[in-house]
Each structure stands twice: as C-alpha cells, then as structure tokens.
Design a protein around this motif. Sequence first.
Motif, PDB file in Angstrom:
ATOM      1  N   THR A 175       3.519   8.006  10.074  1.00 34.13           N
ATOM      2  CA  THR A 175       2.277   8.349  10.776  1.00 34.13           C
ATOM      3  C   THR A 175       1.403   7.104  10.949  1.00 34.13           C
ATOM      4  OG1 THR A 175       2.344  10.589   9.896  1.00 34.13           O
ATOM      5  CG2 THR A 175       0.212   9.792  10.689  1.00 34.13           C
TER       6      THR A 175
ATOM      7  N   LEU B 126       3.921   9.800   5.664  1.00 28.71           N
ATOM      8  CA  LEU B 126       2.632   9.144   5.835  1.00 28.71           C
ATOM      9  C   LEU B 126       2.791   7.740   6.427  1.00 28.71           C
ATOM     10  CD1 LEU B 126       0.647  10.193   2.657  1.00 28.71           C
ATOM     11  CD2 LEU B 126       0.430  11.044   4.987  1.00 28.71           C
TER      12      LEU B 126
ATOM     13  N   ILE C 293      -5.216  15.305   4.873  1.00 32.31           N
ATOM     14  CA  ILE C 293      -3.770  15.111   4.879  1.00 32.31           C
ATOM     15  C   ILE C 293      -3.160  16.134   3.922  1.00 32.31           C
ATOM     16  CG2 ILE C 293      -1.925  13.468   4.332  1.00 32.31           C
ATOM     17  CD1 ILE C 293      -3.672  12.620   6.721  1.00 32.31           C
TER      18      ILE C 293
ATOM     19  N   ALA D 158       2.720  16.087   1.834  1.00 30.15           N
ATOM     20  CA  ALA D 158       3.315  15.053   2.689  1.00 30.15           C
ATOM     21  C   ALA D 158       3.972  13.975   1.834  1.00 30.15           C
ATOM     22  CB  ALA D 158       2.249  14.436   3.588  1.00 30.15           C
TER      23      ALA D 158
ATOM     24  N   THR E 132      -5.908  11.458   1.338  1.00 28.75           N
ATOM     25  CA  THR E 132      -6.488  10.670   2.420  1.00 28.75           C
ATOM     26  C   THR E 132      -5.542   9.521   2.730  1.00 28.75           C
ATOM     27  OG1 THR E 132      -8.737  11.213   1.712  1.00 28.75           O
ATOM     28  CG2 THR E 132      -8.482   9.288   3.131  1.00 28.75           C
ATOM     29  N   LEU E 133      -5.316   9.268   4.004  1.00 31.55           N
ATOM     30  CA  LEU E 133      -4.501   8.141   4.455  1.00 31.55           C
ATOM     31  C   LEU E 133      -5.456   7.042   4.900  1.00 31.55           C
ATOM     32  CD1 LEU E 133      -1.739   6.922   5.287  1.00 31.55           C
ATOM     33  CD2 LEU E 133      -2.062   8.031   7.510  1.00 31.55           C
TER      34      LEU E 133
ATOM     35  N   ARG F 131      -2.436   5.594   0.241  1.00 26.92           N
ATOM     36  CA  ARG F 131      -2.643   7.031   0.096  1.00 26.92           C
ATOM     37  C   ARG F 131      -3.564   7.242  -1.100  1.00 26.92           C
ATOM     38  NH1 ARG F 131       1.909  11.701  -0.251  1.00 26.92           N
ATOM     39  NH2 ARG F 131       0.486  13.446  -0.503  1.00 26.92           N
TER      40      ARG F 131
END
Length: 72
Positions: free
Chosen positions: A47, A44, A35, A39, A10-11, A64
């Motif tokens: 993004t 991230l 996500i 990655a 999860t971001l 993150r």
Amino acid sequence: MANQIPVSSTLRIDFETGLNENGTLVFKRRSFSNIKVEATAEQLFSTAVAIASVQNYPMGEVTRVDTSSLIG
C-alpha cells in the motif's frame, strides 16, 4: 497476567523532500489512520509503495504504529 488487545493501526510514510542548508535530508511525513489491525506487513508495504508512486517525492521510511489495550 495481562492480555493485549489490538485497538488500531496507523501507517506512516516519510518522503524525502530535499536537503536543508546543512546538507541533511529533510522528510515530510504522511499518516494514514483506520488501518485494519489484521493487515500484514506485506499488505501495508504494498500500500505504501502504491501511495508513493503517485507522490512528487521519493519514499523514505515506512512505519506501522499499533495501539493496544492492556487488560489485567
């Protein structure tokens, strides 16, 4: 010996929305799930910067959150 298998990421992006009555910064958090666990940190962060560029508030912290299964 236990093994760790990545399940999801999860971001989270915290945006600085202003000051409260005590003069402390107030944040609003946005979370983006699903996500790819593959990655990289650079991907991230890029993004998060792109998302922040279309927001009304400045970006604060980027986090993150990884979830893994432990198999013994």
